[in-house]
Design an enzyme around this catalytic site. Sequence first.
Site, mmCIF file in Angstrom:
data_model
loop_
_atom_site.group_PDB
_atom_site.id
_atom_site.type_symbol
_atom_site.label_atom_id
_atom_site.label_comp_id
_atom_site.label_asym_id
_atom_site.label_seq_id
_atom_site.Cartn_x
_atom_site.Cartn_y
_atom_site.Cartn_z
ATOM 1 N N GLY A 93 4.300 -33.151 -2.308
ATOM 2 C CA GLY A 93 3.898 -33.671 -3.606
ATOM 3 C C GLY A 93 4.040 -35.175 -3.726
ATOM 4 C CG ASP A 141 8.958 -25.686 -17.917
ATOM 5 O OD1 ASP A 141 9.850 -26.513 -17.667
ATOM 6 O OD2 ASP A 141 7.749 -25.882 -17.659
ATOM 7 C CD GLN A 154 8.552 -29.656 -19.155
ATOM 8 O OE1 GLN A 154 8.316 -30.823 -19.449
ATOM 9 N NE2 GLN A 154 8.208 -29.153 -17.980
ATOM 10 C CE1 TYR A 211 10.990 -32.324 -14.729
ATOM 11 C CE2 TYR A 211 9.808 -33.284 -16.583
ATOM 12 C CZ TYR A 211 10.030 -33.195 -15.220
ATOM 13 O OH TYR A 211 9.293 -33.978 -14.349
#
Length: 242
Positions: free
Chosen positions: A13, A88, A144, A147
């Site tokens: 990625g 999530d 989230q 996060y």
Amino acid sequence: MSKVAVVTGGTRGIGEAISMALKDVGFVVAANYAGNDERAKAFAERTGIKAFKWDVGDFEACKAGLRRVEDELGIVDIVVNNAGITRDGMIHKLELDQWHEVINTNLNSMYYMTKPVIDEMRARGHGRIINISSINGQKGQMGQTNYSAAKAGVIGFTKALAQETARKGVTVNCICPGYIDTDMVAAVPEKVLESIVAGIPVGRLGQAEEIGAMVAFLASEKAAFITGAVMTVNGGQYMANG
């Protein structure tokens, strides 16, 4: 002698693009990864970049991993804190372990990866710490909380550490990518992804290589006067300075 750069989550990625960008401008790169041995082996064979396995959410593992890099490649001059995970869920459904996993990997790793190298950087009078946050650390994102909290913390960590190390020749900067065309984003349902792209003024997803190019610049001597900065690379989706 070429400088050594460590990229966490550096074999796939955005991390893979960062590793390649740093190699292309002359750094010796150590690409950290956590678990996918087959993918890491294929990456190393394809790119010629050495892959090192350890968990960035484990302080002792980070210390040991960084020692191994220095034994095999040389003193670490650049650390790119890129590794991150998502777990999530709306907070009323979010389990405690989902909270702790994300905070530990995405935020605590900033300390775990920086602490073992910062004294040597300060003593040498040179170093680069480049942290990868997120657009969702700037604006928040429903589902989230873990996060977004971790990635917002990365921004705060960056600004505080930059003040501590500026006079020692160590710059600390942060990049906040928007939605980038990676496996993680590709897993988003098609209709959801279409709505995301519709909200990006440039009309497309970002490319991992665009993040890599920004990291390569911040790692260079041309960026020596930049520290404590928050770089937004999101196609205009969210325009902010931090």
